[in-house]
Design an enzyme around this catalytic site. Sequence first.
Site, short mmCIF file in Angstrom:
data_model
loop_
_atom_site.label_atom_id
_atom_site.label_comp_id
_atom_site.label_asym_id
_atom_site.label_seq_id
_atom_site.Cartn_x
_atom_site.Cartn_y
_atom_site.Cartn_z
N LYS A 173 0.84 -1.20 0.00
CA LYS A 173 0.00 0.00 0.00
C LYS A 173 0.88 1.25 0.00
O LYS A 173 1.54 1.56 0.98
CB LYS A 173 -0.90 0.04 1.24
N GLU A 248 10.12 1.58 10.31
CA GLU A 248 11.02 2.72 10.07
C GLU A 248 10.20 3.97 10.30
O GLU A 248 9.31 4.29 9.51
CB GLU A 248 11.55 2.68 8.63
N CYS A 282 13.04 11.74 6.13
CA CYS A 282 13.16 11.38 7.55
C CYS A 282 14.57 11.63 8.08
O CYS A 282 14.78 11.73 9.28
CB CYS A 282 12.77 9.92 7.72
N GLU A 384 8.79 16.17 15.54
CA GLU A 384 9.13 16.14 14.10
C GLU A 384 8.23 17.09 13.32
O GLU A 384 7.01 17.01 13.40
CB GLU A 384 8.94 14.71 13.58
#
Length: 480
Positions: A173, A248, A282, A384
Amino acid sequence: MQRILNFINGEYIEPISKQYLKGFNPALGMVYSEVPDSDERDVELAVSASKEALAKWGSTTQEQRSEVLLRIANGIEARMEEFALAETNDQGKPLWLSKAMDIPRAVSNLKFYANAALHLNGEFHQTDQHIFNYTLRSPIGVVGCISPWNLPLYLFTWKIAPALAMGNCVIAKPSEITPMTASMLGEVCNAAGLPKGVLNIIHGLGAKVGSAMTKHFDIKAISFTGGTKTGAEISRVAAPMFKKMSLELGGKNPNLIFDDCNFEKTVKISVAAAFTNQGEICLCGSRIFIQDTIYEKFKSAFMEEVKKRTVGDPLNDSSKLGAIASKEHFEKILSYIALAKQEGGEIILGGGAVMVEGRCRQGWFIAPTIIEGLSYDCRINQEEIFGPVVTLVPFTTEAEVIMMANSTPFGLASTIFTENLSRAHRVAAKMESGIVWINCWLERDLRTPFGGVKQSGVGREGGFEALKFFTEEKNVCVKI
Ligand code: NDP
């Protein structure tokens, strides 16, 4: 309007619901595609196709699977321009970046795992003259791969390549924000001779499709890249089912700049680390710690370099930053800039949306933003943001900067700039992160383990790690 379809059992088909989500071109701020709003019924269909295909694919030789993967890599390479343009239109990144990084890396991922799988050894241990052990590896079966919107085809192929190489069938996906290149991949797989049902690509929302995949009893492993909160939700569901998981997750990466660094090089690399892909990687270095002895000098050189980074139409070669991938994310980044002001930060460059003239008038663009005057432990320096926003924080001693760098719940990557060899290794050893770069950033050797510690993830991708993840091991002990 381009209509995207699910790719199940080697065919492009409508979602069972016949419902579609809006797909946006973020540079235009306009709907340009229809994305299947799939649900658990489509997942079920894909799982059935995968189970059917499993016996055949799992019993092919390693060499046969490698050849198919190489043909898929070559198929993408032959359509490089088309894939790059599709990635840019879907994601908002500059076209030159899609051509230089995203699509070539997708090709490399497939080639790398096609070749690496040929070299994966089992283990052998001799206990004494009469007893020895050897280790067999077999495919897990049907596995799920869920990927995010920032590096769409790059991260999609990073997961499916090792899974397919080891003989698994895959339900994948992509993010519903950036489904286009994953959708095109089905055509390439068919042309490359990948048997039907071996790779199934389902589009739709994480809460429907992703969660149906996570819950499905017959999907035995989940390889996920995305936000930490989503990773926690996936673990909550998959852990009690004893599924294998590779997670991750997010990052809040520090750059540690010592006054004995190679100054010019450090400025250039820090700018790239901060703003490549609009800061939506990231691994981007968004907390820049600078030794106080060179703080002012670094600040002005950094600002001068950032000013050269034009924000603009992703199709123009001169645009160094493109659009933010979605309106929701655009608003999230702006809300963090507002929070920075509330927390007492001073915006010394950028600080808001950019209006790009011409066809991109309604697009979602944000100026590269530099903030100073914030403490290392405020929300801006702990959470973040995942956009073109960085903070500058001065430090005095090595111990102080190590403490500040390690102070967040994340631990993905860190970058150290110093010409002092002993300090470089000493500080690298103390970084709480899965990846440390010294005097460089985003240098990737695909053989190396990749992943984070703390809330940045569980497990490692890259090299043999990902190949091993997608197998079950069996030790056979023989007594003669
Ligand atoms: P999300 O976590 O929102 O989504 C990632 C994927 O998971 C999407 O396909 C999403 O679908 C799907 N998803 C959402 N909810 C669920 C659920 N309940 N169950 C299963 N799947 C679900 O991340 P973003 O797409 O916003 O990506 C940005 C994040 O990814 C950042 O935090 C970034 O740091 C991280 N990232 C980490 C990397 C690493 O290697 N460590 C590399 C790149 C990014 P949908 O799109 O429909 O929500």
